[in-house]
Scaffold this motif. Sequence first.
Motif, short mmCIF file in Angstrom:
data_model
loop_
_atom_site.label_atom_id
_atom_site.label_comp_id
_atom_site.label_asym_id
_atom_site.label_seq_id
_atom_site.Cartn_x
_atom_site.Cartn_y
_atom_site.Cartn_z
N THR A 72 46.16 40.56 14.19
CA THR A 72 46.40 42.00 13.97
C THR A 72 45.18 42.85 14.35
OG1 THR A 72 45.73 41.80 11.65
CG2 THR A 72 48.08 41.55 12.15
N SER A 73 44.18 42.22 14.95
CA SER A 73 43.00 42.95 15.41
C SER A 73 43.33 43.56 16.78
CB SER A 73 41.79 42.02 15.52
OG SER A 73 40.67 42.71 16.03
N LEU A 74 43.71 44.84 16.76
CA LEU A 74 44.17 45.51 17.97
C LEU A 74 43.15 46.56 18.41
CD1 LEU A 74 47.91 46.10 16.95
CD2 LEU A 74 46.93 44.13 18.15
N ASN A 75 42.97 46.67 19.72
CA ASN A 75 42.03 47.66 20.23
C ASN A 75 42.33 47.92 21.70
OD1 ASN A 75 39.80 49.42 20.20
ND2 ASN A 75 38.54 47.94 19.07
N ILE A 76 41.88 49.08 22.19
CA ILE A 76 41.82 49.27 23.64
C ILE A 76 40.77 48.28 24.14
CG2 ILE A 76 41.23 50.86 25.49
CD1 ILE A 76 43.81 51.58 24.06
N ARG A 77 41.08 47.58 25.24
CA ARG A 77 40.15 46.55 25.73
C ARG A 77 40.04 46.62 27.24
NH1 ARG A 77 39.36 43.46 21.19
NH2 ARG A 77 41.09 43.35 19.70
N ASN A 78 38.85 46.28 27.75
CA ASN A 78 38.72 46.14 29.20
C ASN A 78 37.93 44.89 29.53
OD1 ASN A 78 36.08 47.44 28.66
ND2 ASN A 78 35.97 47.69 30.87
N GLY A 79 38.19 44.34 30.72
CA GLY A 79 37.54 43.10 31.12
C GLY A 79 37.62 42.93 32.62
N VAL A 80 37.05 41.80 33.08
CA VAL A 80 37.02 41.49 34.51
C VAL A 80 37.27 40.01 34.72
CG1 VAL A 80 34.48 41.19 34.51
CG2 VAL A 80 35.69 41.70 36.65
N GLY A 81 38.06 39.70 35.73
CA GLY A 81 38.27 38.33 36.16
C GLY A 81 38.01 38.22 37.65
N VAL A 82 37.82 36.99 38.11
CA VAL A 82 37.59 36.74 39.53
C VAL A 82 38.62 35.73 40.00
CG1 VAL A 82 35.94 35.89 41.24
CG2 VAL A 82 35.13 37.23 39.31
N ASP A 83 39.21 35.97 41.17
CA ASP A 83 40.23 35.05 41.68
C ASP A 83 39.60 33.72 42.11
OD1 ASP A 83 39.11 35.46 44.19
OD2 ASP A 83 40.92 36.31 45.08
N ALA A 84 40.45 32.77 42.47
CA ALA A 84 39.97 31.42 42.78
C ALA A 84 39.06 31.38 43.99
CB ALA A 84 41.16 30.49 42.99
N THR A 85 39.17 32.34 44.90
CA THR A 85 38.31 32.36 46.09
C THR A 85 36.94 32.96 45.81
OG1 THR A 85 38.94 34.57 46.89
CG2 THR A 85 40.40 32.73 47.47
N GLY A 86 36.80 33.69 44.72
CA GLY A 86 35.55 34.36 44.39
C GLY A 86 35.33 35.66 45.14
N THR A 87 36.30 36.05 45.96
CA THR A 87 36.11 37.25 46.78
C THR A 87 36.81 38.49 46.21
OG1 THR A 87 38.01 36.75 48.18
CG2 THR A 87 35.88 35.87 48.86
N ARG A 88 37.56 38.33 45.16
CA ARG A 88 38.28 39.47 44.59
C ARG A 88 37.99 39.57 43.09
NH1 ARG A 88 42.12 42.98 46.39
NH2 ARG A 88 42.06 41.90 48.39
N ALA A 89 37.38 40.68 42.68
CA ALA A 89 37.16 40.95 41.26
C ALA A 89 38.28 41.85 40.76
CB ALA A 89 35.81 41.63 41.06
N ILE A 90 38.91 41.45 39.67
CA ILE A 90 40.05 42.19 39.14
C ILE A 90 39.69 42.73 37.76
CG2 ILE A 90 42.51 42.10 38.58
CD1 ILE A 90 42.73 39.66 40.41
#
Length: 247
Positions: free
Chosen positions: A164-182
């Motif tokens: 029940t710990s809810l919040n606006i959240r932001n983050g970053v992931g990287v695809d398997a090639t390492g060339t695209r940050a999402i």
Amino acid sequence: MRALILSLMMLAAPSAQATECRQDQFDGSDFTICEVDLSREDLRLFLRDDAGNILGNFSRVEGSLASGQRLGFAVNAGMFHDDRRPVGLYIEDGQQEMRIITSDGPGNFGLLPNGVFCIQDGRAQVIESRAYAANPPDCRYATQSGPMLVIDGALHPRFLPDSTSLNIRNGVGVDATGTRAIFAISDRAVNFDHFGRLFRDHLGTPNALYLDGRVSRLYAPDLGRDDFGFQLGPILGTVVDEAGKSL
């Protein structure tokens, strides 16, 4: 002759378009997603101006850029102290300002495993902090935050689907090639399990890192979005020319 024509066409071609941002949905919640092609785009970390003062917001970051340059997209880039200095590792343009922290501690940052977002030439990595400390890669820019959202395809072991710990959240992931940050920011409050599954199951990033919660801010001019409010510490952003094209 054909080779010469192709070369001239490449020289005449316009620069690559800047970061693509879009509205998206996953498991009943709305998110804003921004994808950076690291092979073509210039993604940097920003903290201080030339006088050493912390910039703190998107307009001041843009004002610090060279003539003919502007921000194409930007987000807050990790947690910070009350004086807005980064918590944990911080590297900007090859210079380390803060060291890596590998011990557990209070709050989301200390919810191990946490991690590092490392930007290299044409690619990036999200690396668990202790793995980073054991074998530091060559990062032009790096910011440490926590917790990790996805670790080698698995959700953080402390996440609970019914939390029940809810919040606006932001983050970053990287695809398997390492060339695209999402990058992703939730448009309403979600829990960690929901946010982690967004990166693993919907965006397909094998590793992803939480950046922050209620202070999450996004600059995406193509969406008409320029969040304001809290003064920030580190900021991640792409640099484009005046026409909005990648440099």
